[in-house]
Each structure stands twice: as C-alpha cells, then as structure tokens.
Design a protein around this motif. Structure first.
Motif, PDB file in Angstrom:
ATOM      1  N   GLN A  91      13.246 -17.849  24.837  1.00  0.00           N
ATOM      2  CA  GLN A  91      12.615 -18.049  26.139  1.00  0.00           C
ATOM      3  C   GLN A  91      12.859 -16.898  27.107  1.00  0.00           C
ATOM      4  O   GLN A  91      12.419 -16.951  28.252  1.00  0.00           O
ATOM      5  CB  GLN A  91      13.137 -19.352  26.770  1.00  0.00           C
ATOM      6  N   GLY A  92      13.587 -15.889  26.664  1.00  0.00           N
ATOM      7  CA  GLY A  92      13.887 -14.762  27.551  1.00  0.00           C
ATOM      8  C   GLY A  92      15.031 -15.042  28.513  1.00  0.00           C
ATOM      9  O   GLY A  92      15.222 -14.289  29.480  1.00  0.00           O
ATOM     10  N   TYR A  93      15.816 -16.092  28.256  1.00  0.00           N
ATOM     11  CA  TYR A  93      16.935 -16.429  29.141  1.00  0.00           C
ATOM     12  C   TYR A  93      18.061 -15.405  29.004  1.00  0.00           C
ATOM     13  O   TYR A  93      18.317 -14.882  27.916  1.00  0.00           O
ATOM     14  CB  TYR A  93      17.477 -17.822  28.819  1.00  0.00           C
ATOM     15  N   ARG A  94      18.777 -15.192  30.098  1.00  0.00           N
ATOM     16  CA  ARG A  94      19.891 -14.235  30.113  1.00  0.00           C
ATOM     17  C   ARG A  94      21.246 -14.914  30.281  1.00  0.00           C
ATOM     18  O   ARG A  94      22.283 -14.256  30.136  1.00  0.00           O
ATOM     19  CB  ARG A  94      19.682 -13.216  31.236  1.00  0.00           C
ATOM     20  N   TYR A  95      21.257 -16.198  30.587  1.00  0.00           N
ATOM     21  CA  TYR A  95      22.519 -16.879  30.908  1.00  0.00           C
ATOM     22  C   TYR A  95      22.926 -17.916  29.864  1.00  0.00           C
ATOM     23  O   TYR A  95      23.829 -18.703  30.104  1.00  0.00           O
ATOM     24  CB  TYR A  95      22.430 -17.523  32.290  1.00  0.00           C
ATOM     25  N   VAL A  96      22.292 -17.912  28.716  1.00  0.00           N
ATOM     26  CA  VAL A  96      22.586 -18.886  27.667  1.00  0.00           C
ATOM     27  C   VAL A  96      23.088 -18.152  26.420  1.00  0.00           C
ATOM     28  O   VAL A  96      22.430 -17.230  25.927  1.00  0.00           O
ATOM     29  CB  VAL A  96      21.342 -19.725  27.321  1.00  0.00           C
ATOM     30  N   PHE A  97      24.250 -18.584  25.925  1.00  0.00           N
ATOM     31  CA  PHE A  97      24.887 -17.941  24.779  1.00  0.00           C
ATOM     32  C   PHE A  97      25.327 -19.000  23.785  1.00  0.00           C
ATOM     33  O   PHE A  97      26.053 -19.935  24.134  1.00  0.00           O
ATOM     34  CB  PHE A  97      26.100 -17.121  25.238  1.00  0.00           C
ATOM     35  N   GLY A  98      24.868 -18.871  22.541  1.00  0.00           N
ATOM     36  CA  GLY A  98      25.201 -19.848  21.507  1.00  0.00           C
ATOM     37  C   GLY A  98      26.156 -19.256  20.483  1.00  0.00           C
ATOM     38  O   GLY A  98      25.869 -18.204  19.905  1.00  0.00           O
ATOM     39  N   VAL A  99      27.280 -19.926  20.233  1.00  0.00           N
ATOM     40  CA  VAL A  99      28.277 -19.384  19.306  1.00  0.00           C
ATOM     41  C   VAL A  99      27.956 -19.705  17.852  1.00  0.00           C
ATOM     42  O   VAL A  99      28.549 -19.124  16.941  1.00  0.00           O
ATOM     43  CB  VAL A  99      29.699 -19.906  19.639  1.00  0.00           C
ATOM     44  N   LEU A 100      27.041 -20.619  17.599  1.00  0.00           N
ATOM     45  CA  LEU A 100      26.811 -21.109  16.244  1.00  0.00           C
ATOM     46  C   LEU A 100      25.678 -20.362  15.538  1.00  0.00           C
ATOM     47  O   LEU A 100      24.834 -19.742  16.180  1.00  0.00           O
ATOM     48  CB  LEU A 100      26.518 -22.603  16.252  1.00  0.00           C
TER      49      LEU A 100
END
Length: 406
Positions: free
Chosen positions: A142-151
C-alpha cells in the motif's frame, strides 16, 4: 512479576501489562505501546498466544531496567484492547490507542485482515507499528512507511511445506487445496497453487470456503474421491481442527495432511489426540532453529524462558510476537529516541539477528530475509522435520490410515 490492570471500556475490555519498574526509572519514564488483540471471537486463541509473547518481552525488558535511551530508562507498558477478531473494530481501537491513550508505538493485532485495517490507521497518524501476525503481502503493497512486519510473507507458508514434501519418498504427485476466504489464507492458497504448478505437482482440487464455516464434509467427500497425495488446508486453528475431525469421520485418507495454522498450537493435539499424528504444518519458528541475538539469546533459551512462565513450549505465534517487541526495542535504542519519526527511520535501516531469525526490512516494510520451517506431529510432539540442518526428527510419510491410529 507482571502487573495487570483490567477495566471496562465500552464496548470492549482493555488491559494494561507491564513488568516491574526499574529502580532508576521515575514515575514519568514510561513508554506506552498499544496492541489491539483478539481476546474473544474466532481468533481468540491465537490472540492469547500473541499476547503471551508480547508480555514476556515486556517483562524481560523491564526486569533488566527498561529501555535505555541516553541517560533515561523507560519502563515498557503495553495497553491492550480486545478487537473481538473483527478488523473494523481493530482499526477503531488502533485509532483510540493513538488519539486517546497517546501510545508512542504499536504492536500489531492477530491476523492479516486486522493488520491490514490497523496499518492504515498507523500510517495516518505516522505511528510506527511493528507487527508479527499479519503475513499477507497486500499489507505491504500500500506504500505505507510506518508498518514493519517481522514475519515471513504468506506465500512462504505453503511453499515451505511443499518444498519439504518434494524431498519425500515416494515423491507426492497431486495436491488438494482448501482455503478460508480471508486475506491471509487466500494468499497462501494461491501461492501453494503457483508453487505446485511450477514444480510438477498436480493441483487436483482447489476450493475456498467461508470464514467460520461449520461443515466441510462436501469438499472433503470430493477430495476423498480424487485420492490426492497431499491435503493442504489454508486457514486458522478452528478450521484445521474441523478438517481433521471431518476427514476422520469420512475416512479421507491421504499421504500427507498439511496446514498453515493450527498444528503448532498446544490446542491441536489436545483436541484431536491420536488423530493429530503425522500432521504437517509450516512454522515461522521453532526452538530448534539456530539463531542467537539480543534480549533472549538463542531460540532454545527463549523457549525455556517461555515455558518457565507459561508451562508449555511456545509455538511461533508467541515467538514472533516477542520478536516484534525485541525489534521495536532495538530500533528505539538505535535511535536513542522515543520520537516516532526518528524510530521509524531506525526501523527502516535495522539489520539484526535475533533469537527468531534475521530481521531486515525491505522498502515495503516486509522482512523478506527470514526462512520458514516445516514441522510434523509425532507421538504428540511438534517436531521440526525440514530443512534438514535444523530438523529434530525425520519426517514420517505416508501418514498411517485412520484405522492404524490408536
């Protein structure tokens, strides 16, 4: 010792969990983190496992004096809301955590649909969310900059099991795929079909079913008539239990039963008993992996710490949730700041090894470095069987017929 305060906040319950305050931290030295997480509804069990992972991380950090930022030590406090396993409610609670509870950071909810909904809110307010339980690639497209997924991403769930299956003798030739009609499960199922078709495995059946379905006897009867070597279920705990119970009732016998979510949880074997024997599953982590990193040291050390606290061996839901906390901690300490924008930049440039595995985010916020493993239930225990360099046991194949299970 954890401190928990529960109070009602209509229409759902809210909880606060924090470890012992470090002696050096003043009353105002608290880092508030928000987590909308299923405590009721279809995903309550997985939500409970994720919460245990978050809590263990917070307790561990606080017992060691808190998060270190310059001369300050911050006590971690996690504020929980029950999102009732509903993405829209999860998004509303995420908004509340930011706008009313004034949390500095977010730990993700359980499940890709809720994570997808919450991610938009985190982006709107520019509050970093480190999430551990939403694997769908759509979240990160989605072009988000504040979401980070560790999996690892959703398509790896099926691919890891099919890679393991391809090493078995005799090699499986045909697979039937059943998938829940939700964001994560469909990505997994489509990834499974793509992998199979590219690697010489015939897909003889592909069917999606409604989330929360109570009866899958019709598709299972059809699968029985097709006699595939593999039955792959892409869904969640309750759906994997339903498939196995009805497969036993209908005497659906295949060489390999494989599921994306369910078998790694302690509930699976408890609910099915001998019927769980031989079932395969993909896993983001097991205590057998050979990783080492800050906070929890090795995978085996983490497993022991978790078992001491909760009385059972952790599955990957707990481990990846603790890992999300570790990653947020490392970013805050790297940034030497609790400013959301500064920590966001630290997350984007993070490149670390943890007890859970390697973490380095691509431009979309996805951790595309971490491999998955495949497990099998043998004599009531969940054992790593692939890849071979971390395997605790050799895979048993084909699965014995129902009549041979005692």
């Amino acid at each position: 010792m954890m401190r928990r305060v529960w109070r009602l906040a209509a229409p759902v319950a809210i909880g606060i969990a924090a470890g012992l305050a470090p002696a050096s931290a003043g009353a105002g030295d608290v880092l508030r983190i928000g987590a909308p997480l299923a405590a009721t509804g279809a995903e309550a069990r997985e939500g409970a496992l994720a919460k245990q992972g978050y809590d263990l991380w917070a307790e561990t950090v606080n017992a060691r004096g808190g998060l270190k930022v310059g001369a300050k030590s911050y006590r971690v406090e996690i504020i929980y809301y029950d999102d009732q396993s509903k993405p829209q409610i999860s998004a509303e609670l995420t908004d509340r955590l930011i706008s009313q509870d004034h949390v500095s950071f977010l730990l993700g909810p359980y499940g890709s649909p809720a994570t997808f909904a919450d991610a938009a809110v985190a982006e709107k307010y520019r509050v970093p969310m480190v999430e551990a339980n939403g694997a769908a690639r759509k979240i990160f497209a989605q072009g988000y900059r504040y979401v980070f997924g560790v999996l690892s991403p959703a398509d790896e769930y099926a691919a890891s099991m099919l890679r393991a299956a391809a090493t078995l003798v005799p090699r499986p030739q045909a697979v039937a795929i059943l998938a829940a009609d939700d964001l994560f499960s469909l990505e997994v199922a489509n990834g499974a079909r793509d992998w199979a078709e590219k690697n010489g495995l015939r897909v003889v059946y592909f069917q999606k079913y409604p989330v929360g379905v109570a009866d899958l006897s019709a598709p299972l009867t059809r699968i029985k008539s097709l006699r595939p070597d593999i039955l792959l279920g892409s869904g969640h705990l309750q759906e994997s239990l339903l498939i196995m119970k009805q497969a036993q009732t209908l005497d659906v016998t295949v060489g390999l039963y494989a599921f994306t979510v369910g078998p790694t949880t302690p509930d699976f074997v408890t609910a099915l008993g001998p019927a769980a024997e031989g079932v395969f599953a993909s896993s983001q982590w097991t205590p057998d992996v050979k990783y080492r990193g800050p906070v929890f040291d090795t995978a085996a050390a983490y497993a022991k710490a978790f078992e001491r606290k909760y009385g059972f061996v952790p599955d990957y839901h707990a481990a990846e949730s603790s890992a999300a906390g570790v990653v947020l901690q490392l970013a805050v300490e790297k940034a030497q700041s609790v400013d959301p924008a500064t920590v966001r930049e630290a997350l984007a440039s993070l490149d670390v090894m943890t007890f859970y595995g390697p973490v380095r985010f691509n431009a979309q916020g996805l951790n595309d470095r971490k491999p998955m493993v495949t497990v099998q239930i043998q004599q009531g225990r969940v054992l790593t069987v692939w890849p071979r360099d971390v395997a605790a046991a050799k895979a048993i194949y084909p699965t014995p017929p129902w009549s041979a299970r005692k």
